[in-house]
Design a protein around this motif. Structure first.
Motif, PDB file in Angstrom:
ATOM      1  N   ALA A  21      -0.455 -33.695 -12.389  1.00  0.00           N
ATOM      2  CA  ALA A  21      -0.770 -34.541 -11.232  1.00  0.00           C
ATOM      3  C   ALA A  21       0.465 -35.291 -10.747  1.00  0.00           C
ATOM      4  CB  ALA A  21      -1.885 -35.524 -11.592  1.00  0.00           C
ATOM      5  N   LEU A  22       1.256 -35.810 -11.672  1.00  0.00           N
ATOM      6  CA  LEU A  22       2.448 -36.557 -11.275  1.00  0.00           C
ATOM      7  C   LEU A  22       3.523 -35.638 -10.698  1.00  0.00           C
ATOM      8  CD1 LEU A  22       2.732 -39.094 -14.223  1.00  0.00           C
ATOM      9  CD2 LEU A  22       2.080 -39.589 -11.861  1.00  0.00           C
ATOM     10  N   ALA A  23       3.669 -34.438 -11.261  1.00  0.00           N
ATOM     11  CA  ALA A  23       4.649 -33.494 -10.725  1.00  0.00           C
ATOM     12  C   ALA A  23       4.276 -33.080  -9.308  1.00  0.00           C
ATOM     13  CB  ALA A  23       4.741 -32.266 -11.631  1.00  0.00           C
ATOM     14  N   ARG A  24       2.991 -32.954  -9.064  1.00  0.00           N
ATOM     15  CA  ARG A  24       2.528 -32.617  -7.707  1.00  0.00           C
ATOM     16  C   ARG A  24       2.758 -33.796  -6.754  1.00  0.00           C
ATOM     17  NH1 ARG A  24      -2.365 -31.059  -8.914  1.00  0.00           N
ATOM     18  NH2 ARG A  24      -2.029 -28.807  -8.750  1.00  0.00           N
ATOM     19  N   GLN A  25       2.507 -35.006  -7.229  1.00  0.00           N
ATOM     20  CA  GLN A  25       2.656 -36.198  -6.387  1.00  0.00           C
ATOM     21  C   GLN A  25       4.116 -36.541  -6.129  1.00  0.00           C
ATOM     22  OE1 GLN A  25       0.604 -39.637  -7.930  1.00  0.00           O
ATOM     23  NE2 GLN A  25       1.374 -41.020  -6.338  1.00  0.00           N
ATOM     24  N   TYR A  26       4.972 -36.268  -7.125  1.00  0.00           N
ATOM     25  CA  TYR A  26       6.390 -36.632  -7.022  1.00  0.00           C
ATOM     26  C   TYR A  26       7.275 -35.390  -7.181  1.00  0.00           C
ATOM     27  CZ  TYR A  26       4.733 -41.443  -7.759  1.00  0.00           C
ATOM     28  OH  TYR A  26       4.088 -42.652  -7.653  1.00  0.00           O
ATOM     29  N   PRO A  27       7.284 -34.491  -6.213  1.00  0.00           N
ATOM     30  CA  PRO A  27       8.064 -33.251  -6.345  1.00  0.00           C
ATOM     31  C   PRO A  27       9.567 -33.487  -6.404  1.00  0.00           C
ATOM     32  CG  PRO A  27       7.239 -33.493  -4.106  1.00  0.00           C
ATOM     33  CD  PRO A  27       6.570 -34.560  -4.921  1.00  0.00           C
ATOM     34  N   ALA A  42       4.586 -25.798 -22.039  1.00  0.00           N
ATOM     35  CA  ALA A  42       3.841 -26.583 -21.059  1.00  0.00           C
ATOM     36  C   ALA A  42       4.671 -26.863 -19.814  1.00  0.00           C
ATOM     37  CB  ALA A  42       3.372 -27.889 -21.688  1.00  0.00           C
ATOM     38  N   ALA A  43       5.949 -27.189 -20.010  1.00  0.00           N
ATOM     39  CA  ALA A  43       6.804 -27.492 -18.858  1.00  0.00           C
ATOM     40  C   ALA A  43       6.905 -26.281 -17.937  1.00  0.00           C
ATOM     41  CB  ALA A  43       8.189 -27.918 -19.341  1.00  0.00           C
ATOM     42  N   GLY A  44       7.133 -25.109 -18.528  1.00  0.00           N
ATOM     43  CA  GLY A  44       7.231 -23.905 -17.717  1.00  0.00           C
ATOM     44  C   GLY A  44       5.938 -23.582 -17.001  1.00  0.00           C
ATOM     45  N   SER A  45       4.805 -23.786 -17.678  1.00  0.00           N
ATOM     46  CA  SER A  45       3.523 -23.472 -17.049  1.00  0.00           C
ATOM     47  C   SER A  45       3.239 -24.395 -15.874  1.00  0.00           C
ATOM     48  CB  SER A  45       2.394 -23.554 -18.075  1.00  0.00           C
ATOM     49  OG  SER A  45       2.156 -24.888 -18.496  1.00  0.00           O
ATOM     50  N   ILE A  46       3.631 -25.665 -15.984  1.00  0.00           N
ATOM     51  CA  ILE A  46       3.431 -26.593 -14.859  1.00  0.00           C
ATOM     52  C   ILE A  46       4.316 -26.191 -13.686  1.00  0.00           C
ATOM     53  CG2 ILE A  46       3.647 -28.978 -14.071  1.00  0.00           C
ATOM     54  CD1 ILE A  46       3.014 -29.850 -16.948  1.00  0.00           C
ATOM     55  N   ASN A  47       5.562 -25.867 -13.968  1.00  0.00           N
ATOM     56  CA  ASN A  47       6.469 -25.441 -12.890  1.00  0.00           C
ATOM     57  C   ASN A  47       5.946 -24.191 -12.183  1.00  0.00           C
ATOM     58  OD1 ASN A  47       8.422 -27.483 -13.124  1.00  0.00           O
ATOM     59  ND2 ASN A  47       9.477 -26.416 -14.777  1.00  0.00           N
ATOM     60  N   ARG A  48       5.437 -23.230 -12.969  1.00  0.00           N
ATOM     61  CA  ARG A  48       4.905 -22.011 -12.352  1.00  0.00           C
ATOM     62  C   ARG A  48       3.645 -22.301 -11.552  1.00  0.00           C
ATOM     63  NH1 ARG A  48       6.717 -20.109 -17.390  1.00  0.00           N
ATOM     64  NH2 ARG A  48       4.651 -20.363 -18.323  1.00  0.00           N
ATOM     65  N   LEU A  49       2.798 -23.170 -12.080  1.00  0.00           N
ATOM     66  CA  LEU A  49       1.558 -23.519 -11.389  1.00  0.00           C
ATOM     67  C   LEU A  49       1.831 -24.135 -10.030  1.00  0.00           C
ATOM     68  CD1 LEU A  49      -1.575 -23.998 -11.412  1.00  0.00           C
ATOM     69  CD2 LEU A  49      -1.082 -26.220 -12.478  1.00  0.00           C
ATOM     70  N   LEU A  50       2.824 -25.024  -9.974  1.00  0.00           N
ATOM     71  CA  LEU A  50       3.102 -25.766  -8.752  1.00  0.00           C
ATOM     72  C   LEU A  50       4.180 -25.111  -7.887  1.00  0.00           C
ATOM     73  CD1 LEU A  50       3.063 -29.431 -10.140  1.00  0.00           C
ATOM     74  CD2 LEU A  50       1.176 -28.123  -9.152  1.00  0.00           C
ATOM     75  N   GLY A  51       4.821 -24.088  -8.414  1.00  0.00           N
ATOM     76  CA  GLY A  51       5.924 -23.486  -7.671  1.00  0.00           C
ATOM     77  C   GLY A  51       7.087 -24.434  -7.517  1.00  0.00           C
ATOM     78  N   GLN A  52       7.321 -25.246  -8.565  1.00  0.00           N
ATOM     79  CA  GLN A  52       8.387 -26.240  -8.562  1.00  0.00           C
ATOM     80  C   GLN A  52       9.270 -26.053  -9.788  1.00  0.00           C
ATOM     81  OE1 GLN A  52       5.387 -29.575  -6.479  1.00  0.00           O
ATOM     82  NE2 GLN A  52       6.377 -30.058  -8.420  1.00  0.00           N
ATOM     83  N   THR A  53      10.299 -26.862  -9.872  1.00  0.00           N
ATOM     84  CA  THR A  53      11.198 -26.782 -11.025  1.00  0.00           C
ATOM     85  C   THR A  53      11.516 -28.163 -11.588  1.00  0.00           C
ATOM     86  OG1 THR A  53      13.152 -26.845  -9.574  1.00  0.00           O
ATOM     87  CG2 THR A  53      12.299 -24.666 -10.172  1.00  0.00           C
TER      88      THR A  53
END
Length: 325
Positions: A21-27, A42-53
């Motif tokens: 949620a925070l990664a999405r809110q604060y790209p 976990a870090a990689g899965s969040i980045n892949r989920l959101l298309g962020q790094t």
């Protein structure tokens, strides 16, 4: 990247969903999730989920004061951005006999309180001028909530760190509920000091703190040291019957995703980040236990913690928030 956010215990459970949620809110913020391991990437899965790094993992062992110091050393070496959010979410319970850390402290107290307190103290010079600190506590700290857990019992910080006599026979679940009481006591002691900083125009710091009860969250790693039957029920059975549990036991029972989103809300929603010194059950501020408001216990915990984690007079002054560099 413009700033940093740190979430302890962010690789699994509600901490993981909070980090999403925070990664999405604060790209444009670097989101660091810290725990003893990240076997599921976990870090990689969040980045892949959101298309962020913007999410990274750093190893953090809160049971060791030296390892906590090493974490901060690496943090300073690798991060030159101000920290806007500190979420102290990691926690464990040890349901059997007393266990001790390499530093000689009872493990529940050391991980759930002492490691986080040291982490905060070491990171204060690196906080942004406006920063939010959220401490994950638990409604189990409050006997009035009748959660079914043994009542928390705060004597002194020294007794919790080095149990003796009858305290050696206290059940592990009581050591857990008491550690959650220390989370609230520490948050209130911190708030008094932050209020002094906010009122000092020469400091220019607007730091706020909140304590958070995520409710009962089946499926998290909290029961990793429980027996096989309890672990199976906690991880496999209870998460599938949440509506039944809410109806029969308590409405304050949530999935990891629900509580993670509430933790992110408390950390980053504009309606609440300006408030300080409050205790939240999910997204509602409520009264914590009567004992948690006892100032003598708050100060005993704060002062004992500073004396036992600070190395030398300069750190004592810094950790007491009397000097900031």
């Amino acid at each position: 990247m413009s700033a940093c956010i740190l979430v302890t215990g962010g690789t699994a459970g509600l901490g993981y969903h909070c980090a999403i949620a925070l990664a999405r809110q604060y790209p444009n913020h670097r989101i660091t999730i810290a725990s003893r391991s990240d076997t599921q990437d976990a870090a990689g899965s969040i980045n892949r989920l959101l298309g962020q790094t913007n999410v990274q993992y750093m190893r953090l062992d809160l049971s060791s004061l030296s390892q906590t110091r090493l974490f901060v050393k690496k943090w300073v070496e690798n991060n030159n951005l101000p920290i806007t959010h500190l979420l102290f979410n990691a926690g464990l319970q040890f349901p059997h006999g007393v266990s001790y850390t390499e530093d000689g402290y009872e493990k529940t107290f050391a991980i759930n309180h002492l490691g986080h307190a040291l982490l905060f103290s070491l990171l204060t010079p690196h906080l942004a001028q406006t920063a939010r600190i959220v401490v994950t506590a638990s409604g189990t700290h409050d006997p009035a909530q009748k959660t079914g857990m043994p009542d928390a019992k705060y004597t002194t910080a020294e007794e919790l760190a080095h149990p003796s006599g009858q305290a050696l026979h206290n059940p592990g679940r009581q050591r857990y509920t008491t550690s959650k009481l220390t989370n609230v006591l520490w948050a209130y002691a911190l708030e008094r000091r932050l209020a002094d900083l906010r009122s000092d125009p020469n400091q220019g710091r607007n730091w706020t703190v909140a304590a958070f009860d995520p409710g009962l969250v089946p499926g998290t790693g909290l029961a990793r040291d429980a027996g096989a039957v309890m672990r199976f029920a906690w991880t496999r059975v209870l998460p599938k019957v949440l509506p039944v549990l809410r109806a029969l036991v308590s409405p304050n029972i949530h999935s990891a995703e629900e509580s993670g989103r509430s933790l992110a809300w408390l950390a980053g929603d504009g309606k609440v980040i300006g408030s300080s010194g409050l205790y939240y059950e999910g997204r509602k501020d409520i009264k914590s236990s009567e004992e948690s408001y006892e100032r003598a216990k708050q100060e005993d915990l704060w002062e004992w913690t500073v004396r036992n984690v600070a190395e030398g007079p300069e750190e004592i002054a810094l950790f007491s928030l009397k000097t900031l560099v």
